[in-house]
Design an enzyme around this catalytic site. Structure first.
Site, PDB file in Angstrom:
ATOM      1  CG  ASP A 285      -2.079   1.021   0.985  1.00 12.27           C
ATOM      2  OD1 ASP A 285      -2.358   1.620  -0.214  1.00 12.27           O
ATOM      3  OD2 ASP A 285      -3.124   0.798   1.590  1.00 12.27           O
TER       4      ASP A 285
HETATM    5  C1  BGC Z   1      -4.902   3.124   0.482  1.00 18.08           C
HETATM    6  C2  BGC Z   1      -5.136   2.321  -0.856  1.00 18.08           C
HETATM    7  C3  BGC Z   1      -5.259   2.654  -2.409  1.00 18.08           C
HETATM    8  C4  BGC Z   1      -3.675   3.508  -2.359  1.00 18.08           C
HETATM    9  C5  BGC Z   1      -3.321   4.040  -3.732  1.00 18.08           C
HETATM   10  C6  BGC Z   1      -3.766   4.129  -0.206  1.00 18.08           C
HETATM   11  O1  BGC Z   1      -3.630   5.166   0.817  1.00 18.08           O
HETATM   12  O2  BGC Z   1      -5.062   2.465   1.477  1.00 18.08           O
HETATM   13  O3  BGC Z   1      -6.544   1.573  -0.849  1.00 18.08           O
HETATM   14  O4  BGC Z   1      -5.143   1.647  -3.333  1.00 18.08           O
HETATM   15  O5  BGC Z   1      -3.672   4.469  -1.435  1.00 18.08           O
HETATM   16  O6  BGC Z   1      -4.282   5.244  -4.164  1.00 18.08           O
END
Ligand code: BGC
Length: 758
Positions: A285
């Site tokens: 993530d």
């Molecule tokens: C979130 C994810 C997301 C990623 C990219 C993160 O902050 O937890 O769900 O896919 O950002 O945008």
């Protein structure tokens, strides 16, 4: 003897050789050939995922640093870049300027629709309609690929039983059985049968794992649970997504057994790859590798090495892999083979998408106009929204409304575009959404509608500032709260019925939007109470990204239609239901608590050794002094304009052997005045087993349309697998004994039958 031994050795050599061959045979020859040409630095470059910044709408791929990094072969993929032309440009930089010309993965968060925004996922799940959910994912893929994107960071399948956690909005609620069905539908929708098609994309199941169990409902917080709970209640939807073919997995921010998911070898290798057989790639993530420093696991080099050794393949944004892995290889902390494996998985994904054959296959500038925001797509958005609504209360059968009614439409969300799309819709444009006022006028041009805002979403400007990070979601009027209220009350007094559109702004749920008080904000509570005092029938159209504590509102003489954040067709869909063109059939997929003190409250809780008596308080039983144990609104609950009665519950057998199925039949009669759909639900109780069983747990459902006055026999199958659970040794088994089957329209279903597993 010697002869036998040499034969044995020969056999073993052949066997090992065959195994190696079998393993290698699964690899893609083109990728293997490419890997052989790559330097260590080029392989590490493939593990780096960047976003050019500036947000989805304004992000520019040619922003200097990113362009240089792509040219240097230091980037494997980008996200936050859209549009076929921009993406062609990005691919050209990668293909024409790097030694090996490897194209980029282009990712994005398309959580509930691309430009045609569907209801938030928690809303979509309330439709219990797998075909519809798959269709929304398919449309999202078609629109996103038309705009150049080939990799989606969806579905989010985290089981969530704490409505304080804002991201409960992004998933399918509290139940692993329903969550697994939805995970499968979404992965299938995005990927279809063939990833080389121009309108399919790679699906990423996230956030692996247990992210929804963040302590206290606070985002990014720690999680801790027993393996038994993990396997029985939290892991099934991730597994279902992988079984459905999801090509990628995103690790979560939280720790699992004390090790952050992004560096957790047990999770990313032992479980995911070895037990579940996952062959795709794992992406971190957003900066979750770097965040392991703050978690307390060491410096950037240490956490990056920990992650890649644990089985993480791609580093989102943090660049820890890019900047430290070479050093770790030199120092013997990471093997080159580990890096080759991670790189192979990313190259295989690119190969499966067909990017090596044509890096520009998602860069057809004619597609956006043809495929995005079409009338047909919007029609599905309207249908999905209607089907996501849950009728919580219909006081004196106020609903549906006559199309000629004199309506006082009030509330801060009644004529508001900014909040209709819901959280995590960054690719959508709120200004394209239909507000409720407009929808009512579209569907009932002969109704007499007066509008007044009546209240601010919140009067607290400090709170509003936190919510308005992505634009004005809470707008505090210049008029005083008293003046706003007076205007609404004046309208209400001359109307036949009041429709108050109230609830949460879209950014009051979602990422980094946890709340400890999940009631309707005070400003709107006052409005509701004052409207009730007018004596007019009051309908609350309630918007939220989570189950709310509405105990006070449930006690008022009001009707309540829960509409979540309904998406681009919000107003039209709400009007379809309010005026009865569509009979609501949504059912809650997460329990609504009596108050926050009751959390977690969910349908598959256990009896405990001291079950609470169903009626009054009894000392030394498992209950509260100041609230009952049952939620305010149960999992599976939702009303219709008609009524359904269940009868004749029958099982195909009262006694079965291991590996045998049970067929469950029930008659459902539409006893009311409207045709309608009902979600028939089946719950199971394993009466005696080696680990404490839930009181009941969902094991089947079927959505059925029944005309008024008609009876339909609904058949559900309890498969041998549905009787199984993970025991104390984590074996997936069923144990002989009695099982109780409950069938009905919610998790309190009363019709019961029993059978025995021998
Ligand atoms: C979130 C994810 C997301 C990623 C990219 C993160 O902050 O937890 O769900 O896919 O950002 O945008």
């Amino acid at each position: 003897m010697k002869n036998r031994l040499s034969k044995l050795i020969l056999a073993a050599v052949i066997l090992i050789g065959m195994q190696t061959f079998a393993q290698e045979a699964q690899h893609i020859p083109e990728v293997e050939a490419l890997l052989k040409k790559m330097t260590l630095e080029e392989k590490i470059g493939q593990l780096n995922l960047l976003t050019p910044g500036g947000g989805v709408a304004t992000g520019s791929v040619v922003s200097k640093n990113v362009e240089e990094k792509i040219k240097a072969g230091n980037v494997g993929g980008l996200f936050g870049v859209t549009g076929p032309d921009k993406i062609r440009q990005a691919q050209e930089i990668a293909v024409k300027n790097t030694r090996l010309g490897i194209p980029l993965l282009i990712g994005s968060d398309i959580i509930h629709g691309y430009k045609t925004t569907f209801p938030i996922p928690l809303g979509l799940s309330s439709s219990w309609d797998m075909e519809l959910i798959e269709k929304t994912a398919q449309i999202a893929a078609k629109e996103a690929t038309a705009d150049g994107i080939n990799w989606n960071f969806s579905p989010m399948v985290d089981i969530a039983r704490d409505p304080r956690w804002g991201r409960i909005s992004e998933g399918a609620g509290e139940d692993p059985y329903l969550g697994s069905a939805i995970a499968k539908a979404m992965v299938t929708g995005y990927q279809q049968q063939d990833l080389t098609e121009e309108n399919t994309m790679i699906s990423t199941v996230k956030h692996f794992a247990l992210y929804g169990a963040s302590e206290g409902g606070r985002d990014y917080n720690t999680t801790d649970m027993s393996r038994v709970k993990m396997f029985n209640e939290y892991l099934p939807p991730y597994k279902a997504a992988i079984d459905a073919g999801a090509e990628s997995v995103m690790s979560s921010f939280n720790d699992v057994d004390g090790v952050p998911a992004s560096g957790n070898k047990w999770l990313l290798t032992d479980l995911l790859r070895e037990q579940w057989g996952f062959e795709g790639f794992v992406v971190s993530d957003y900066t979750s590798v770097n965040e392991m420093i703050a978690h307390g696991l060491g410096d950037l080099q240490a956490v990056s090495a920990l992650s890649i050794n644990a089985g993480l393949d791609m580093d989102m944004v943090g660049e820890g892999f890019l900047t430290t892995l070479k050093k770790s290889v030199d120092e013997g902390k990471v093997s080159e083979a580990t890096i080759t494996n991670a790189c192979r998985r990313i190259l295989e994904a690119k190969y499966k998408l067909g990017l090596f054959e044509d890096p520009y296959k998602y860069s057809d500038s004619k597609r956006p106009e043809r495929d995005i925001l079409t009338a047909a797509n919007k029609e599905v958005a309207r249908e999905a929204a209607r089907k996501s609504f849950v009728l919580l209360k219909n006081e004196n059968k106020t609903l549906p409304l006559a199309k000629t009614a004199k309506i006082a439409l009030v509330g801060p969300l009644a004529n508001n575009k900014n909040n209709m799309l819901g959280t995590w819709a960054p690719t959508g444009d709120p200004q394209l959404s239909t507000p409720i006022l407009e929808g009512l006028k579209n569907v009932a041009p002969n109704a007499e509608i007066s509008y007044a805002k009546g209240a601010n979403i919140s009067n607290d400007s400090a709170f509003a500032k936190k919510i308005n990070v992505f634009g004005p979601r809470i707008e505090i009027s210049e008029a005083t709260p008293e003046a706003l209220l007076a205007e609404a009350l004046a309208n209400a007094k001359t109307a036949d019925v009041v429709v108050a559109v109230v609830g949460e702004a879209s950014e009051m749920s979602g990422e980094s939007s946890s709340r400890t008080d999940i009631t309707i904000p005070e400003s709107q509570k006052t409005l509701i109470q004052e409207l009730v005092k007018t004596g007019k029938p009051v309908v609350l159209v309630l918007m939220s990204g989570r189950p709310l504590d509405i105990t006070e509102e449930l006690a008022l003489p009001v009707s309540i239609l829960q509409v979540w954040h309904p998406g681009i067709e919000a107003g039209n869909a709400v009007a379809d239901v309010l005026f009865g063109d569509h009979n609501p059939s949504g059912k809650l997929t997460a329990s609504w608590p009596q108050n926050v003190g009751q959390i977690p409250v969910y349908h598959s809780m256990k009896t405990t050794g001291r079950p609470a008596p169903s009626t009054e308080f009894q000392k030394f039983k498992s209950q509260y002094l100041d609230a009952v144990n049952a939620p305010a609104l149960a999992f599976g609950y939702g009303l219709s304009y008609t009524t359904f009665e269940y009868s004749n519950l029958k099982l195909s057998s009262k006694s079965i052997g291991q590996n045998e199925d049970v067929t469950v039949m029930v008659d459902v009669t539409n006893t009311g005045a409207y045709d309608g759909e009902e979600v028939v639900q089946l719950y199971l109780h394993d009466v005696v087993r080696s680990i404490t069983p839930p009181m009941r747990t969902l094991k089947g459902f079927h959505k059925v349309f029944i005309k008024k006055g008609e009876t339909k026999t609904v058949t559900l199958t309890l498969k041998a697998e549905d009787l199984k659970f993970y025991n104390g040794s984590l074996e997936f088994i069923s144990e002989p004994g009695e099982f109780e089957v409950f069938v009905g329209g919610d998790s309190n279903a009363a019709l019961k039958e029993t059978f025995t597993l021998n």
